[in-house]
Motif scaffolding. Structure first.
Motif, short mmCIF file in Angstrom:
data_model
loop_
_atom_site.label_atom_id
_atom_site.label_comp_id
_atom_site.label_asym_id
_atom_site.label_seq_id
_atom_site.Cartn_x
_atom_site.Cartn_y
_atom_site.Cartn_z
N UNK A 23 0.78 -1.28 0.05
CA UNK A 23 -0.04 0.09 -0.08
C UNK A 23 0.78 1.10 -0.01
N UNK A 24 2.02 1.30 0.81
CA UNK A 24 3.03 2.24 0.79
C UNK A 24 3.54 2.74 -0.45
N UNK A 28 2.70 6.10 -2.94
CA UNK A 28 3.79 7.04 -3.52
C UNK A 28 3.56 7.24 -4.85
N UNK A 29 3.38 6.09 -5.65
CA UNK A 29 3.00 6.06 -7.00
C UNK A 29 1.83 7.09 -7.37
N UNK A 30 0.67 7.04 -6.63
CA UNK A 30 -0.27 7.73 -6.99
C UNK A 30 0.06 8.94 -6.68
N UNK A 31 0.88 9.43 -5.81
CA UNK A 31 1.06 10.78 -5.36
C UNK A 31 1.96 11.37 -6.59
N UNK A 79 -4.63 -0.30 -2.87
CA UNK A 79 -4.57 0.99 -3.63
C UNK A 79 -4.14 0.42 -5.27
N UNK A 80 -4.05 -0.95 -5.52
CA UNK A 80 -3.51 -0.88 -6.63
C UNK A 80 -4.47 -0.80 -7.76
N UNK A 81 -5.87 -1.29 -7.61
CA UNK A 81 -6.89 -0.91 -8.32
C UNK A 81 -6.84 0.53 -8.70
#
Lengths: 339, 219
Positions: A23-24, A28-31, A79-81
């Motif tokens: 999830x971390x 971060x990638x989403x950020x 959060x991968x979806x």
């Protein structure tokens, strides 16, 4: 009675922990995607947000509904979806009908991820599976590009966005060609400065090169992906296209144009680097990256399509298990035979 | 009297098994070539289903009739000759009656000869059973195969062209899913249908308590 202070702590390896969880990493990638999303909204207005929302909703709903993990919804927590939905949305054309975007999210998670057994099991990058499906199902809609705008048009919704499910949009779309399309069919190169600053048509997240490069450097610095992958891809595209360009500068695009145009930067930074679908060992990573670069140049220069990043990455995804097998490093202290 | 009752219940079992429990497509996964190749519209799928049914029923009866006369060593080639005879009849009939459909199906009509479903039924069933049992089996299998073809053809036509049997369902603004009339659409849709079928089967086996007591007694 006081407990004696332990002088010796007994613990099993590993002793050094990075504290990086799935999830971390996803967060971060989403950020790191946020600047790209902001750039997309700047150039393509509210439509960008709507398309991104549709793909993310499609991805999240599918994960919630079809994931075998119980209780329901636990699979969403990593959060991968959401990440898959966002990346898929960013590689779609801005004026795409929302129902198609939603369907893309459903296919990406359902067919690209859950059919293989969920996170970490998928052979292909889920977002690219969704895009490949949409490309095959709706070739016209996926190659209708609306022109980029500026901040003044941020509230305007691009034509086609609100088409009813299963229907074409009744509004005539204002469409234009991407730099790669112009290059392929009219042999006119867009200036590299425009490509880097985003003054060109294209998919939502791929037009503004500078933002992608900055985010890519940030992610490499945070070690969210293997820096070798984008470097290998970009270097090999530059090298292969330079060879062609040296021999035929009139008819072929310059290496700088090849690097800045289309989905190459976005694909190299956000899609090829998916840790699940790329090789593990450094040697394999180089093979993977150079393979993607070679395929991109092949498809762009001699293929029927103007853009080939999607198929290049998907093809190399398919080759990844084989690359992993041949690039396995030699175990320490083992002979050459074990390599 | 009782002998007769047993016989008719066996006939019924042999007939029903092809439609659901041993469905040639959903369970045995046989005959994939016509299944994927000609199911881009409901009409084509149905025509292929009917042609296959004719060949399957005809050759099953004939093989069953000759089952004591056919030498074991050359049985496969004998079956193929019998099947090919019926395929030729079906081929010419389709060409005479519905030339447009015949043109669309093309080589796949002749390829019914090598449909493993048909040869499989001859080898596994018709050659070992009396005519009326072989007939029940062939009719059941043919219905099961045609049903599966129709399911795939109808869904692909609805999504791929927005119509069913050529009748438009969504109006002229429909956005066709081009992939559905192309070969990958066949694979995808077949996958989804198999998934759905297995899901239904799994639910049935996992929850036997759901079956009402009356049905259980009857079974």
């Amino acid at each position: 009675m006081t407990q004696p202070e332990p002088h010796l702590l007994l613990r099993a390896a590993p002793f050094l922990r990075r504290g990086l969880t799935t999830p971390g990493l996803m967060t971060e990638v989403i950020l790191a995607l946020v600047p790209v999303i902001l750039a997309a909204v700047y150039f393509f207005g509210v439509s960008a947000l709507l398309v991104l929302t549709a793909t993310t909703l499609g991805a999240v709903a599918t994960e919630w509904l079809l994931s075998p993990v119980r209780p329901r919804g636990v699979a969403l927590r990593d959060g991968s979806a959401i990440l898959t939905g966002l990346i898929l949305g960013l590689c779609l054309p801005p004026g795409l009908a929302l129902w198609m975007a939603f369907l893309g999210g459903v296919v990406a998670i359902g067919l690209g991820k859950l059919a293989f057994g969920g996170l970490g099991q998928n052979l292909f990058n889920p977002a690219l599976v969704g895009r490949a499906f949409l490309q095959a199902a709706f070739p016209t809609a996926l190659t209708t590009w609306v022109p980029e705008g500026t901040i003044t048009e941020v509230l305007s919704v691009r034509s086609g966005t609100f088409a009813a499910p299963f229907m074409q949009s009744s509004v005539d779309a204002v469409s234009t060609a991407t730099p790669l399309g112009v290059m392929k069919f009219e042999n006119v190169a867009t200036p590299v400065a425009d490509l880097l600053l985003g003054n060109s048509a294209g998919s939502l997240g791929e037009t503004c090169g500078v933002v992608i490069i900055v985010c890519g450097v940030f992610m490499a610095w945070r070690r969210l992906f293997d820096w070798r992958i984008p470097v290998a891809i970009l270097a090999s595209v530059a090298a292969f296209s330079a060879v062609v360009w040296v021999f035929d500068p009139q008819a072929s695009p310059s290496p700088a144009f090849m690097l800045g145009s289309g989905g190459l930067l976005f694909g190299a930074v956000y899609m090829a680097t998916d840790p699940v679908t790329s090789p593990i060992a450094p040697r394999g990573v180089w093979i993977f990256g150079i393979g993607v670069g070679a395929l991109v140049v092949l498809i762009r220069l001699w293929g029927g399509l103007p853009e080939g990043v999607m198929y290049a990455i998907l093809l190399m995804n398919a080759a990844t298990p084989l690359i992993d097998r041949i690039s396995q490093p030699r175990g320490f202290g083992r002979g050459r035979a074990a390599a | 009297m009782t002998d007769h009752a047993v016989d008719s219940s066996r006939l019924y079992d042999e007939f029903v098994k092809g439609i659901w429990k041993e469905n040639p497509v959903f369970v045995q996964v046989l005959g994939m070539c016509p299944m994927l190749a000609v199911t881009n519209s409901a009409v084509n799928a149905l025509a292929m289903g009917l042609a296959t049914a004719f060949v399957l029923i005809g050759s099953s009866v004939l093989v069953s009739l000759f089952r004591r006369l056919i030498p074991r060593q050359v049985r496969i080639s004998t079956y193929i000759i019998i099947i090919a005879t019926f395929v030729t009849v079906a081929d010419f009939t389709l060409e005479a009656v519905v030339p447009t459909v015949h043109r669309e199906l093309g080589a796949f009509i002749s390829l019914i000869v090598v449909n493993c479903l048909i040869l499989g039924r001859q080898e596994a069933f018709a050659s070992r059973n009396p005519i009326h049992v072989a007939l029940a089996d062939a009719v059941g299998m043919a219905i099961g195969f045609a049903f599966a073809l129709f399911c795939l053809g109808a869904t692909r036509e609805i999504l791929g062209s927005g119509s069913l049997f050529g009748v438009s369902l969504f109006g002229e603004n429909f956005e066709p899913w081009v992939i559905m009339v192309l070969p990958p659409g066949g694979f995808l849709m077949l996958g989804f249908i198999l998934l759905f079928f297995n899901w239904v089967q799994q639910r049935r086996t996992l929850r036997p308590s759901r079956v009402s007591p009356a049905t259980r007694e009857a079974a």
